[in-house]
Design an enzyme around this catalytic site. Structure first.
Site, PDB file in Angstrom:
ATOM      1  N   GLY A  79       0.799  -1.211   0.000  1.00 10.78           N
ATOM      2  CA  GLY A  79       0.000   0.000   0.000  1.00 10.78           C
ATOM      3  C   GLY A  79       0.833   1.262   0.000  1.00 10.78           C
ATOM      4  N   THR A  80       1.936   1.246   0.736  1.00 12.30           N
ATOM      5  CA  THR A  80       2.795   2.430   0.806  1.00 12.30           C
ATOM      6  C   THR A  80       3.345   2.795  -0.558  1.00 12.30           C
ATOM      7  OG1 THR A  80       3.402   2.057   3.123  1.00 12.30           O
ATOM      8  CG2 THR A  80       4.936   3.346   1.787  1.00 12.30           C
ATOM      9  N   ASN A 158      -7.211   3.316   9.861  1.00 14.83           N
ATOM     10  CA  ASN A 158      -6.705   2.010  10.273  1.00 14.83           C
ATOM     11  C   ASN A 158      -6.756   1.775  11.773  1.00 14.83           C
ATOM     12  OD1 ASN A 158      -4.729   4.143   9.793  1.00 14.83           O
ATOM     13  ND2 ASN A 158      -3.216   2.747  10.635  1.00 14.83           N
ATOM     14  N   GLN A 186      -7.405  -0.493   4.281  1.00 13.66           N
ATOM     15  CA  GLN A 186      -8.251  -1.110   5.301  1.00 13.66           C
ATOM     16  C   GLN A 186      -9.670  -1.357   4.819  1.00 13.66           C
ATOM     17  OE1 GLN A 186      -7.139  -2.406   7.928  1.00 13.66           O
ATOM     18  NE2 GLN A 186      -5.135  -1.415   8.164  1.00 13.66           N
ATOM     19  N   GLY A 207      -2.239  -6.438  -0.269  1.00  8.79           N
ATOM     20  CA  GLY A 207      -2.719  -7.809  -0.222  1.00  8.79           C
ATOM     21  C   GLY A 207      -2.830  -8.394   1.168  1.00  8.79           C
ATOM     22  N   HIS A 208      -1.872  -8.078   2.025  1.00  9.84           N
ATOM     23  CA  HIS A 208      -1.844  -8.770   3.313  1.00  9.84           C
ATOM     24  C   HIS A 208      -2.907  -8.270   4.288  1.00  9.84           C
ATOM     25  CE1 HIS A 208       0.357  -5.941   6.150  1.00  9.84           C
ATOM     26  NE2 HIS A 208       0.533  -5.329   4.999  1.00  9.84           N
ATOM     27  N   THR A 244      10.717  -7.355 -12.163  1.00  7.54           N
ATOM     28  CA  THR A 244      10.086  -8.644 -12.421  1.00  7.54           C
ATOM     29  C   THR A 244       8.907  -8.859 -11.495  1.00  7.54           C
ATOM     30  OG1 THR A 244      12.206  -9.570 -13.123  1.00  7.54           O
ATOM     31  CG2 THR A 244      10.467 -11.137 -12.517  1.00  7.54           C
ATOM     32  N   CYS A 332       2.655   0.140  11.772  1.00  7.12           N
ATOM     33  CA  CYS A 332       3.744   0.951  11.217  1.00  7.12           C
ATOM     34  C   CYS A 332       4.249   1.997  12.189  1.00  7.12           C
ATOM     35  CB  CYS A 332       3.284   1.630   9.925  1.00  7.12           C
ATOM     36  SG  CYS A 332       2.905   0.449   8.614  1.00  7.12           S
TER      37      CYS A 332
END
Length: 396
Positions: A79-80, A158, A186, A207-208, A244, A332
């Site tokens: 996200g960052t 968040n 979020q 994703g996480h 990649t 974070c």
């Protein structure tokens, strides 16, 4: 660890078993580089495009090019990166404009980059929030002007789960000719998102946070916008993000988005019921407790609870001994002894801000787990208040 009760899902989520199964072939069997000219690698490229469409479907991005590809989606590392890339692209698309309007409760992925940009000569306006974490819209209306390149406001906070008025903010930005970005890390998978209907220019996810692996995210970029990459190099992602592709994780993100879309209606109700069960149980059993955030307009999975006159870190350590995982705020910013910037911006009293715990749920949590937490908390809070000088001095 066995018997863990995990209530820190805004920090990260468990990878869904179906996501893991979808990823497995791309580790040791279908490991070709999607940029290769041979069919072994080329077939992997086709799977990446399927994942791209699944992400687009979750976000309400309906555009497909003549080959059926959702070209408005760029895969990122997190996200960052998406946040930084969106702001960078907007500033390059509108070089004559030197202002960014955001909020004081954004994720560090926004706030740290804005701080850096202010050192480079850009003007940054930070909108305040009220005691429930709601955005000061009068400030926004005043500050978004003809010099504003981008308005960047998170979809949902968040820490408190408070949801911001994205539709109104998009209109405000576009009225002044500015672009609009939202950090939906979020919100994705917890609330309905419709980038087409709202006219959003940029939207970032990770994703996480929705049961895909760590190290992958996505950025929506509305078609037709000029986009200058943040990372230069190869031709990957249609020359918009070099490097990649993280194939296995991209496949996982695609599957996670497919599952999130399928589960969304039922999951919203399930999570809200569990969250309310937790809050009700805590309020009934423990005195001097407050629920933070906009109670009427927040994420269904997030409960920010302040236990007054004690330290949140001590609560977390005692919960950890019982294999209960929660947090004092954003992962974070964990490690600081100061209350989070979100709670400070909301004006929480010192005695409440320091004792704030964030419980964040997922579809893998159960009512039985919530009941165990409700039973565990009262003796922990009583024990800590017994030795707290603030508790002893209250009301004097």
């Amino acid at each position: 660890m066995d018997n863990v009760i995990y209530l820190d899902n805004n920090a990260t989520t468990r990878v869904d078993a179906e996501v893991f199964v979808a990823m497995q072939p791309f580790f040791c069997e279908r490991y070709g580089n999607p940029s290769s000219i041979h069919r072994f690698g080329g077939s992997v490229a086709a799977d990446i495009e399927k994942a791209r469409c699944r992400v687009a479907d979750l976000l309400g991005a309906s555009f497909r090019d003549k080959d059926g590809i959702a070209t408005e989606i760029i895969f990122t590392s997190c996200g960052t990166e998406g946040d930084n890339a969106a702001i960078n692209a907007a500033l390059n698309a509108k070089p004559e404009r030197k202002k960014i309007v955001t909020t004081c409760v954004e994720h560090p992925g926004i706030l740290a980059y804005c701080k850096e940009l202010s050192r480079r000569g850009y003007e940054v306006a930070y909108a305040p929030v009220d005691g429930r974490g709601r955005l000061d819209m009068e400030f926004m209306k005043k500050e978004v002007d003809e010099n504003t390149a981008i308005v960047t406001v998170m979809w949902a906070n968040n820490e408190t789960g408070t949801i911001f008025p994205v539709a109104e903010l998009v209109g405000l930005a576009h009225e002044k000719g500015a672009l609009f970005h939202t950090d939906a890390v979020q919100a994705a998978g917890k609330v309905q998102i419709d980038v087409d209907g709202l006219g959003i220019d940029f939207l970032s996810i990770s994703g996480h946070k929705l049961h895909a692996p760590k190290g992958v995210g996505a950025l929506f970029v509305r078609r037709g916008l000029r986009f200058r990459p943040l990372i230069f190099g190869g031709h990957q992602e249609r020359s918009r993000r070099a490097g990649t592709e993280n194939v296995t994780s991209i496949i996982g993100l695609g599957k996670a988005c497919e599952l999130a879309q399928a589960y969304l209606p039922a999951e919203r109700l399930q999570l809200a019921e569990l969250r309310d069960r937790l809050e009700k149980g805590v309020l009934e059993r423990i005195p001097n407790v407050r629920i933070n955030g906009d109670i009427e307009n927040r994420l269904p999975n997030t409960a920010s609870i302040s236990f007054e006159y004690i330290e949140g870190e001590s609560i977390l350590m005692l919960l950890d001994r019982l294999n209960i995982c929660a947090s004092s705020g954003s992962a974070c910013t964990t490690g600081s002894l100061e209350p989070s910037h979100v709670l400070r911006a909301m004006g929480l009293p010192y005695t409440a801000a320091h004792g704030t715990i964030r419980f964040s749920l997922s579809r893998f949590n159960t009512a039985a787990e919530i009941d165990k937490v409700i039973e565990a908390l009262p003796p922990i809070i009583a024990q800590l208040r017994e030795i707290s000088p603030y508790w002893q001095e209250r009301g004097k």
